[in-house]
Scaffold this active site. Structure first.
Site: not given
Ligand code: F6R
Length: 259
Positions: A66, A135, A137, A142
């Site tokens: 992303d 959450d 995702h 989301e």
């Molecule tokens: C990042 C992504 C997100 C993260 C998620 C967890 O490319 O797609 O899904 O993996 O927000 O973030 P962290 O690892 O910072 O807790």
């Protein structure tokens, strides 16, 4: 269901997953990696530094999950910058073979399709690294995201923007929109490896792995994948009902199965 591997700490998780990735690249120098950003995959990228020394990585391809929409690609927290800093440069990958979704607003309505096309032309993703949001995702899909979704623009939830505020000066600086691989894109990868560390991820991990398969918890989509591995530390595993079985199954896993 996914295989759940409960490890002591991030370093053990990083070593385990980096061994798998290095093995893939040694067997096929044209391996296509799906790259996650955020804090979670950093131990994997760190552990890969030593494992890829002397390995031909010149033809490895990579696709980030992303990108924020409207962020300057040179901003230190754009996912383009993060992937360059944490993955491309330390591992000596060819920057022209590593892509992030194009988050520039001009023509944004076409950037998802272009990204999908590029993944297909590369032959699909061999191993997709994933983190999980508090959450639920994965990518930036989301809650409510379609399981058939492909790369497209999404609006970040307030919770995700708050979670990611630590990378910016304030929550107001966290972009509102992102462009993310869809759940359908992620499910096409040949192997999913989802990592999670810490108590804060325990509820999302339990819901993703043991809860119902529902768009309300996008991480639960991994239950539909034939080859998904979830690597968690003790804290992130703390809400799993069947942790004892996962430990027992992993301890008795036949060697030939690999990760
Ligand atoms: C990042 C992504 C997100 C993260 C998620 C967890 O490319 O797609 O899904 O993996 O927000 O973030 P962290 O690892 O910072 O807790």
């Amino acid at each position: 269901m996914a295989e759940i591997v409960i490890v002591r700490d991030k370093a053990e998780a990083g070593a385990l997953v980096a061994d798998e990735i290095a093995g893939l690249i040694r067997a096929d120098p044209q391996t296509v990696l799906g790259l996650a950003t955020g804090s979670t995959p950093l131990p994997v990228y760190e552990a890969l530094r030593t494992r890829l020394k002397g390995v031909d990585v010149s033809r490895v391809r990579g696709f980030a999950l992303d990108e924020y929409v409207g962020i300057d690609p040179s901003h230190p927290e754009s996912y383009r910058s993060v992937i360059t800093r944490e993955v491309v440069e330390p591992l000596g990958l060819d920057p022209s073979r590593i892509r992030t979704p194009d988050g520039s607003p001009a023509g944004i309505e076409h950037h998802g399709d272009e990204y999908e096309q590029a993944i297909v032309e590369a032959g699909g993703i061999d191993l997709q690294l994933l983190g999980i949001g508090t959450d639920g995702h994965i990518g930036f899909n989301e809650p409510g995201s379609s399981f058939a979704s492909l790369t497209r623009v999404k609006t970040l939830t307030e919770q995700t923007r708050r979670d990611n505020a630590r990378f910016f000066d304030s929550v107001d600086d966290v972009p509102m929109h992102c462009i993310t691989q869809g759940l359908g894109t992620i499910l096409r990868a040949r192997h999913l490896v989802l990592l999670a560390f810490g108590e804060g991820k325990a509820a999302a991990v339990a819901a993703a792995v043991e809860g119902p398969v529902t768009a309300s918890l996008p991480g639960s989509a991994i239950q539909l994948h034939p080859h998904a591995t979830v690597v968690v530390d003790e804290a992130a595993a703390s809400r799993l009902d069947r942790a004892g079985y996962y430990r027992y199954a992993y301890a008795n896993k036949p060697d030939w199965q690999g990760l």
